[in-house]
Motif scaffolding. Sequence first.
Motif, PDB file in Angstrom:
ATOM      1  N   ASP A  92      -8.699  10.181  35.072  1.00 59.04           N
ATOM      2  CA  ASP A  92      -9.162  10.447  33.710  1.00 59.04           C
ATOM      3  C   ASP A  92      -9.945   9.258  33.156  1.00 59.04           C
ATOM      4  OD1 ASP A  92      -8.103  12.984  33.622  1.00 59.04           O
ATOM      5  OD2 ASP A  92      -6.308  12.404  32.511  1.00 59.04           O
ATOM      6  N   LEU A  93      -9.476   8.042  33.453  1.00 60.85           N
ATOM      7  CA  LEU A  93     -10.160   6.845  32.967  1.00 60.85           C
ATOM      8  C   LEU A  93     -11.557   6.755  33.566  1.00 60.85           C
ATOM      9  CD1 LEU A  93      -7.254   4.223  33.248  1.00 60.85           C
ATOM     10  CD2 LEU A  93      -7.955   5.515  31.241  1.00 60.85           C
ATOM     11  N   ILE A  94     -11.657   7.026  34.862  1.00 60.35           N
ATOM     12  CA  ILE A  94     -12.957   6.972  35.539  1.00 60.35           C
ATOM     13  C   ILE A  94     -13.885   8.049  35.004  1.00 60.35           C
ATOM     14  CG2 ILE A  94     -14.111   7.334  37.768  1.00 60.35           C
ATOM     15  CD1 ILE A  94     -11.613   5.966  39.046  1.00 60.35           C
ATOM     16  N   LYS A  95     -13.371   9.268  34.878  1.00 64.42           N
ATOM     17  CA  LYS A  95     -14.186  10.376  34.372  1.00 64.42           C
ATOM     18  C   LYS A  95     -14.658  10.080  32.954  1.00 64.42           C
ATOM     19  CE  LYS A  95     -12.726  14.221  35.998  1.00 64.42           C
ATOM     20  NZ  LYS A  95     -11.923  15.417  36.211  1.00 64.42           N
ATOM     21  N   GLY A  96     -13.774   9.566  32.127  1.00 64.29           N
ATOM     22  CA  GLY A  96     -14.132   9.225  30.756  1.00 64.29           C
ATOM     23  C   GLY A  96     -15.237   8.192  30.698  1.00 64.29           C
ATOM     24  N   ARG A  97     -15.153   7.174  31.537  1.00 65.65           N
ATOM     25  CA  ARG A  97     -16.206   6.146  31.584  1.00 65.65           C
ATOM     26  C   ARG A  97     -17.531   6.770  32.014  1.00 65.65           C
ATOM     27  NH1 ARG A  97     -14.786   1.749  28.699  1.00 65.65           N
ATOM     28  NH2 ARG A  97     -12.834   0.912  29.419  1.00 65.65           N
ATOM     29  N   GLU A  98     -17.474   7.664  33.021  1.00 64.93           N
ATOM     30  CA  GLU A  98     -18.691   8.329  33.486  1.00 64.93           C
ATOM     31  C   GLU A  98     -19.335   9.168  32.385  1.00 64.93           C
ATOM     32  OE1 GLU A  98     -17.380  10.524  36.925  1.00 64.93           O
ATOM     33  OE2 GLU A  98     -17.367   8.732  38.189  1.00 64.93           O
ATOM     34  N   PHE A  99     -18.507   9.756  31.519  1.00 63.29           N
ATOM     35  CA  PHE A  99     -19.019  10.588  30.421  1.00 63.29           C
ATOM     36  C   PHE A  99     -19.471   9.751  29.230  1.00 63.29           C
ATOM     37  CE2 PHE A  99     -16.168  14.431  31.711  1.00 63.29           C
ATOM     38  CZ  PHE A  99     -17.023  14.717  32.765  1.00 63.29           C
ATOM     39  N   GLY A 100     -19.133   8.461  29.217  1.00 63.09           N
ATOM     40  CA  GLY A 100     -19.589   7.592  28.138  1.00 63.09           C
ATOM     41  C   GLY A 100     -18.520   7.092  27.194  1.00 63.09           C
ATOM     42  N   ALA A 101     -17.250   7.141  27.597  1.00 63.76           N
ATOM     43  CA  ALA A 101     -16.185   6.592  26.743  1.00 63.76           C
ATOM     44  C   ALA A 101     -16.379   5.088  26.597  1.00 63.76           C
ATOM     45  CB  ALA A 101     -14.813   6.888  27.340  1.00 63.76           C
ATOM     46  N   ASP A 102     -16.095   4.586  25.412  1.00 62.00           N
ATOM     47  CA  ASP A 102     -16.247   3.158  25.160  1.00 62.00           C
ATOM     48  C   ASP A 102     -14.966   2.375  25.408  1.00 62.00           C
ATOM     49  OD1 ASP A 102     -19.058   2.820  23.944  1.00 62.00           O
ATOM     50  OD2 ASP A 102     -18.250   4.611  22.978  1.00 62.00           O
ATOM     51  N   ASP A 103     -13.830   3.029  25.217  1.00 61.22           N
ATOM     52  CA  ASP A 103     -12.573   2.317  25.403  1.00 61.22           C
ATOM     53  C   ASP A 103     -11.411   3.297  25.479  1.00 61.22           C
ATOM     54  OD1 ASP A 103     -11.006  -0.016  25.721  1.00 61.22           O
ATOM     55  OD2 ASP A 103     -12.192  -1.029  24.189  1.00 61.22           O
TER      56      ASP A 103
END
Length: 129
Positions: A92-103
């Motif tokens: 989930d952390l990796i997917k979120g970063r790929e989608f543009g999550a900031d933190d």
Amino acid sequence: MSAASILCVEDEPSLRRDLVEELQDAGYVVYEAPDGRQALELLQTQQPDLVLCDVTMPDINGLELLKRLRASELPSAQVPFVFLTAHGQKSDLIKGREFGADDYLVKPVDFDLLLSLLRSRLQSVARAR
């Protein structure tokens, strides 16, 4: 200067209430949504300075909300997006970063850490402008 606004998206009512109270006490204008679908509806009319969002929610989860927001033509499409997660699963952390999550922040929420992170993200945006 007007107070920064935050969209708080959390499906657990008592946690959402606590988050909203903490954010309001810290001087933020807070919009709230119990799920990703209502958050998307709210984003049609409001332009928060930051989105604080649970990852795991029914219907439209946090990852899908972020994906749709970033792909949209909305004025708030690129606002800072901070996830709250109870699991902290690496995928989930990796997917979120790929989608543009900031933190990310892991639940249970440490409110001092949350407020510090939000101040930092909002200051970065203000400097960038």
